[in-house]
Write a protein that holds these residues in place. Sequence first.
Motif, PDB file in Angstrom:
ATOM      1  N   ASN A 554      44.338  66.049  24.211  1.00 47.57           N
ATOM      2  CA  ASN A 554      44.381  65.358  25.493  1.00 47.57           C
ATOM      3  C   ASN A 554      43.103  65.615  26.281  1.00 47.57           C
ATOM      4  OD1 ASN A 554      47.285  64.365  25.530  1.00 47.57           O
ATOM      5  ND2 ASN A 554      47.562  66.538  25.122  1.00 47.57           N
ATOM      6  N   ILE A 555      42.531  64.556  26.813  1.00 50.56           N
ATOM      7  CA  ILE A 555      41.347  64.652  27.660  1.00 50.56           C
ATOM      8  C   ILE A 555      41.732  64.160  29.049  1.00 50.56           C
ATOM      9  CG2 ILE A 555      38.965  63.898  28.015  1.00 50.56           C
ATOM     10  CD1 ILE A 555      38.771  63.386  25.024  1.00 50.56           C
ATOM     11  N   THR A 556      41.531  64.997  30.039  1.00 51.13           N
ATOM     12  CA  THR A 556      41.845  64.624  31.417  1.00 51.13           C
ATOM     13  C   THR A 556      40.601  64.765  32.285  1.00 51.13           C
ATOM     14  OG1 THR A 556      42.527  66.876  32.008  1.00 51.13           O
ATOM     15  CG2 THR A 556      44.228  65.414  31.147  1.00 51.13           C
ATOM     16  N   GLY A 557      40.562  64.028  33.375  1.00 50.93           N
ATOM     17  CA  GLY A 557      39.421  64.103  34.269  1.00 50.93           C
ATOM     18  C   GLY A 557      39.542  63.138  35.430  1.00 50.93           C
ATOM     19  N   THR A 558      38.426  62.893  36.083  1.00 49.52           N
ATOM     20  CA  THR A 558      38.402  62.058  37.280  1.00 49.52           C
ATOM     21  C   THR A 558      37.201  61.125  37.236  1.00 49.52           C
ATOM     22  OG1 THR A 558      39.380  63.885  38.532  1.00 49.52           O
ATOM     23  CG2 THR A 558      38.426  62.077  39.807  1.00 49.52           C
ATOM     24  N   GLY A 594      41.386  57.891  40.724  1.00 48.23           N
ATOM     25  CA  GLY A 594      40.363  58.187  39.725  1.00 48.23           C
ATOM     26  C   GLY A 594      40.840  59.097  38.611  1.00 48.23           C
ATOM     27  N   LYS A 595      42.060  59.665  38.742  1.00 48.82           N
ATOM     28  CA  LYS A 595      42.585  60.572  37.727  1.00 48.82           C
ATOM     29  C   LYS A 595      42.964  59.792  36.472  1.00 48.82           C
ATOM     30  CE  LYS A 595      42.661  64.389  40.281  1.00 48.82           C
ATOM     31  NZ  LYS A 595      41.906  65.605  39.934  1.00 48.82           N
ATOM     32  N   PHE A 596      42.693  60.384  35.313  1.00 50.93           N
ATOM     33  CA  PHE A 596      43.068  59.721  34.067  1.00 50.93           C
ATOM     34  C   PHE A 596      43.487  60.747  33.025  1.00 50.93           C
ATOM     35  CE2 PHE A 596      38.609  60.755  33.473  1.00 50.93           C
ATOM     36  CZ  PHE A 596      38.559  61.200  32.160  1.00 50.93           C
ATOM     37  N   ILE A 597      44.245  60.255  32.058  1.00 49.70           N
ATOM     38  CA  ILE A 597      44.665  61.052  30.910  1.00 49.70           C
ATOM     39  C   ILE A 597      44.470  60.212  29.656  1.00 49.70           C
ATOM     40  CG2 ILE A 597      46.561  62.246  29.764  1.00 49.70           C
ATOM     41  CD1 ILE A 597      47.841  62.597  32.533  1.00 49.70           C
ATOM     42  N   ILE A 598      43.711  60.749  28.713  1.00 50.72           N
ATOM     43  CA  ILE A 598      43.569  60.130  27.395  1.00 50.72           C
ATOM     44  C   ILE A 598      44.323  61.046  26.445  1.00 50.72           C
ATOM     45  CG2 ILE A 598      41.969  59.264  25.659  1.00 50.72           C
ATOM     46  CD1 ILE A 598      39.801  59.353  27.889  1.00 50.72           C
ATOM     47  N   ASP A 599      45.493  60.590  26.003  1.00 54.97           N
ATOM     48  CA  ASP A 599      46.376  61.496  25.296  1.00 54.97           C
ATOM     49  C   ASP A 599      46.536  61.121  23.824  1.00 54.97           C
ATOM     50  OD1 ASP A 599      47.868  59.170  26.053  1.00 54.97           O
ATOM     51  OD2 ASP A 599      49.680  60.239  25.452  1.00 54.97           O
ATOM     52  N   GLU A 623      30.728  57.884  38.017  1.00 54.44           N
ATOM     53  CA  GLU A 623      30.452  59.150  37.351  1.00 54.44           C
ATOM     54  C   GLU A 623      31.730  59.651  36.689  1.00 54.44           C
ATOM     55  OE1 GLU A 623      28.897  61.843  40.216  1.00 54.44           O
ATOM     56  OE2 GLU A 623      26.959  60.824  40.372  1.00 54.44           O
ATOM     57  N   LEU A 624      31.553  60.437  35.647  1.00 52.23           N
ATOM     58  CA  LEU A 624      32.679  60.981  34.893  1.00 52.23           C
ATOM     59  C   LEU A 624      32.720  62.489  35.068  1.00 52.23           C
ATOM     60  CD1 LEU A 624      34.977  60.724  32.769  1.00 52.23           C
ATOM     61  CD2 LEU A 624      33.195  60.895  31.009  1.00 52.23           C
ATOM     62  N   ASP A 625      33.876  62.990  35.495  1.00 51.15           N
ATOM     63  CA  ASP A 625      34.072  64.433  35.669  1.00 51.15           C
ATOM     64  C   ASP A 625      35.243  64.858  34.792  1.00 51.15           C
ATOM     65  OD1 ASP A 625      34.047  67.026  36.504  1.00 51.15           O
ATOM     66  OD2 ASP A 625      34.971  66.650  38.445  1.00 51.15           O
ATOM     67  N   LEU A 626      34.966  65.639  33.750  1.00 48.32           N
ATOM     68  CA  LEU A 626      36.013  66.056  32.823  1.00 48.32           C
ATOM     69  C   LEU A 626      36.597  67.400  33.214  1.00 48.32           C
ATOM     70  CD1 LEU A 626      34.633  65.229  29.254  1.00 48.32           C
ATOM     71  CD2 LEU A 626      36.247  63.914  30.633  1.00 48.32           C
ATOM     72  N   ASP A 627      37.902  67.546  33.017  1.00 50.15           N
ATOM     73  CA  ASP A 627      38.540  68.847  33.162  1.00 50.15           C
ATOM     74  C   ASP A 627      38.270  69.675  31.911  1.00 50.15           C
ATOM     75  OD1 ASP A 627      39.640  67.942  35.550  1.00 50.15           O
ATOM     76  OD2 ASP A 627      41.472  67.229  34.567  1.00 50.15           O
ATOM     77  N   ASP A 628      38.339  70.995  32.048  1.00 49.83           N
ATOM     78  CA  ASP A 628      38.231  71.855  30.880  1.00 49.83           C
ATOM     79  C   ASP A 628      39.422  71.607  29.960  1.00 49.83           C
ATOM     80  OD1 ASP A 628      35.884  73.116  31.597  1.00 49.83           O
ATOM     81  OD2 ASP A 628      36.905  74.694  32.727  1.00 49.83           O
ATOM     82  N   ILE A 630      42.801  72.231  28.203  1.00 48.03           N
ATOM     83  CA  ILE A 630      43.894  72.890  28.930  1.00 48.03           C
ATOM     84  C   ILE A 630      44.135  74.328  28.481  1.00 48.03           C
ATOM     85  CG2 ILE A 630      45.073  70.737  29.465  1.00 48.03           C
ATOM     86  CD1 ILE A 630      46.940  71.273  27.160  1.00 48.03           C
ATOM     87  N   ALA A 631      43.743  74.693  27.275  1.00 51.03           N
ATOM     88  CA  ALA A 631      43.995  76.056  26.794  1.00 51.03           C
ATOM     89  C   ALA A 631      42.792  76.974  26.984  1.00 51.03           C
ATOM     90  CB  ALA A 631      44.405  76.030  25.327  1.00 51.03           C
ATOM     91  N   LYS A 632      41.763  76.487  27.666  1.00 45.50           N
ATOM     92  CA  LYS A 632      40.542  77.277  27.816  1.00 45.50           C
ATOM     93  C   LYS A 632      40.729  78.391  28.841  1.00 45.50           C
ATOM     94  CE  LYS A 632      35.599  76.764  28.881  1.00 45.50           C
ATOM     95  NZ  LYS A 632      34.541  75.812  29.284  1.00 45.50           N
ATOM     96  N   TYR A 633      40.310  79.604  28.489  1.00 45.94           N
ATOM     97  CA  TYR A 633      40.324  80.738  29.421  1.00 45.94           C
ATOM     98  C   TYR A 633      39.382  81.813  28.887  1.00 45.94           C
ATOM     99  CZ  TYR A 633      43.385  83.096  26.046  1.00 45.94           C
ATOM    100  OH  TYR A 633      43.908  83.663  24.912  1.00 45.94           O
TER     101      TYR A 633
END
Length: 899
Positions: A554-558, A594-599, A623-628, A630-633
């Motif tokens: 899953n890719i999420t962002g704004t 602007g929120k989106f989910i590519i699942d 512009e594209l802003d991606l979230d990290d 989801i399991a990243k830490y």
Amino acid sequence: MSSVKYPLFLLIFPFFYFFPPFQKQSNITELSEKILKMTESYVNDFPEEKVFVHLDKSTYAAGDMIWFSAYVTAGSPDLPSPLSKTVYVDLLDNRGNLLQQRTVKIDEGQGNGDFKLDNFTKEGIYQIKAYSYWSKGFGAESVFETKIEVFEPYNLKFQPSVVFEKTENGNEIQYQAKITAVDRSLAPLKNENLEYEFANGGNLIKKGTIKLDENGSNTLGLTLPVSASDKVSELILTWNENEEYGIARKFILPFPSGSIDIQFLPEGGDLISGFNNKVAVRAVYPDGSPVQLSGKINLGEEEIDFATNEWGVGAFSFIPKEGQSYLAKITVKDQSFEKTLPQVKLQGINLAVDNTKDLVLNILIQANDFKAISPTGEGLLVVHARGRIGHMQVINLSNGVTGARINKANLAPGINQVTIFEPSGNALAERLAYIPHPERKITLDSSKVVLEPRKKNSWKLSLDGEGFEKGAYSVSVTDSEGYSDSFSSNIISYLKMESELRGNIHAAKYFFGETKDLEGLDLIMLTHGWRRFDWEKVLEGKFENPNFIEQGINITGTIKPKANTKKSVTGGMINVFSKGKEDDFIAVEYNETGKFIIDDLIFSDTTLLTISINDKKMKEFVELDLDDPIAKYDSWEGFKPIVKGFQLNPFLREYLSNAEKRRQASAAFDEMELVDIEEFVIQSRKYEVANDEVTRVYGKGDMTLVPAEIGGFEGYFDIWQLLQGRFPGVQIKPNPMGSPTITIRGAGSLNALSPIFLLDNVPVDAQFLSAISPRDMAAIDVFKDGASLAMFGSAGAGGVIAVYTKRGNGIVDTGEGIFNIRFPGYSTPKEFYMPKYDTETSAKPDYRSTLYWNPKLKMVGNTAKIEFFNNDIVQKFKVVIQGIDQFGKLSYLETEIGS
């Protein structure tokens, strides 16, 4: 072919489910309806997932591979999960820092993967955690975890042992530590200096230096206040081979009697006067290890004896009297102390469960003055497993006693909770009971065992075939080498018990299978609370899981407007395709936020994706802003280190000695040997970067390598193996005991100077680069000519090796609303290598530890073959087979075969 795909909101968005609060009920019928409604919603809308991981072994040497198979189950009973298709398996150090993470693709409830330990992995304890994003949402206690130990064979040069003597005097505890140390040949470490540190609860309390005598011995003393006894005390001994390298060993000081946590746990929750109460006892040290103790309770005319077993649990029964308190006199080894039992209550429920019969669960319920609690004398008996109701019965305690006989066939296998409710819904008494699960027995025909070096073994595995259609099974065969490399749990003990209960359960697997102990298992039910179900929350109608179910990447962002405009986005369409697959794209919509989910994307490793955005208002000016991901830490929140002292027995010493031979054989016979690149035909070839997607602060090197252009580059263990035969003039000489020696001929110096190493333009050392997987490398540059080295000054006299990593989810804006991103997908598991000595010969000595690993055993009907070739030294095999069929029947076999 083009396709349009929209987010599955039921899977993607967090679950927050709230029922309208019920008014307080006044009768049993309404309470029964309420419980049925709430538990049905809980089971259907919030199916719990569990993850279990089978490792090939639990003890490793630096440089080894860790092989694993992951199982995912859902619901009660545990069935192969149809929900999550993604599981994360993490390797952490003993401080909770994430070292490696694998994103595992799950098919029909199973997936597999691996970790590579480089030759410079620090010796110590490591933890492996595994979870789906959905299962992790139920809390940290829902995450699978197990420990492994990693040893450095080189450190056999320092083998200390410590014998502690403990004296408890009033408010002080005095320790004498008798230290003896030997070297690799088991000769005394004569006249050597050792640094020592004493720590309590992680805080340093004393340090210094001692010198060993001619026998490699010395003694240290320490005095601690009793107030420090509730924390773990450690002695760390360090022998410094030279100024740069030291070997540290940790030892745990014996716990004083005052540190023991002793709990007296009445069967139903309270001691009720006038009835025969069963009371369980649990005793553990501060590190969670069990305590074996004995005790006595003086009842006046008689005395009751009790004791705890090797799991630190026990039980006794007596009839307490109203208004009386009871004191237990406890003895642990040579120390005695007292502990008060819980207060005796006049009013309440005394619950007694008899789980000794094969077919029936017998329940006896007694009460004092129950009409003061329930004027009608009615109550409700409920037996369930994680919300799945197996038995519900209205009971009448007007006469102070009642009971029930429950057919076990109506109860879910595994842990069930027996609860007594009063009409308004308050739980008065609770108790756990274990209902045996149906197992599918494994039979291994190893009648023709071959022990000769490099000869072939062929064994047949059979499953109890009644009703068997398909399943998922994994197999490991290791050279036992006399060393008992064993896990404390297995797929049965974890899924059916450990994942359900609070606290550590010592050697949990011994309650099941051929070694099963039903009486001991019932004591575990009495002494460990349930962590999977909370009646109060369920009856209040509050169910929540902040996470969603992943069925792909899953890719999420704004989406945002360009920085130089004050306008806002109004929604639009996003098209996504991967490089080389432009005709197969996914389209998703986004709204004015602007929120989106590519699942539900399916791709492996770090992949280049192209995202095209067209906003209804802003068009391509976005512009594209991606979230990290989801399991990243970086480090695990709330991590609890494992406390374990150093122990080196002859069997482990032999294991490490063979591991060292294995490393030396690889250095001598594999591609890690000294390579003179100019001997190769490819010496005149220069690699060019087709699509330069890295940032080079120092410009492009004299020679460039793109790992992705090398066939099978994912199979290389590290950068040094990858570079063999790739760059003219680059020499790599391995050093099994440390970092390799790298020199670049023609780098402007007649002396063999070490080059500078850069990782993404930042100086690092060779050891640091060894930990970077070739899969994560975008390009490698070598600087060797005088002109290109001038910018590095005199420090660059030995040349420069620059490594550039893939950008992960970094974004490249190519204009007109089109963005290139690199995003991590599923990890590609390596194939387990087995030599085929019937068709090939090799002069390389064979000291393999894991002889056979199959994470997904192929069944033909209900049978399968296990075939492998021996190493040069094996005399005994350790075999572990485990798995689950399509109906949730679990299987486990652990055996040793050979002389």
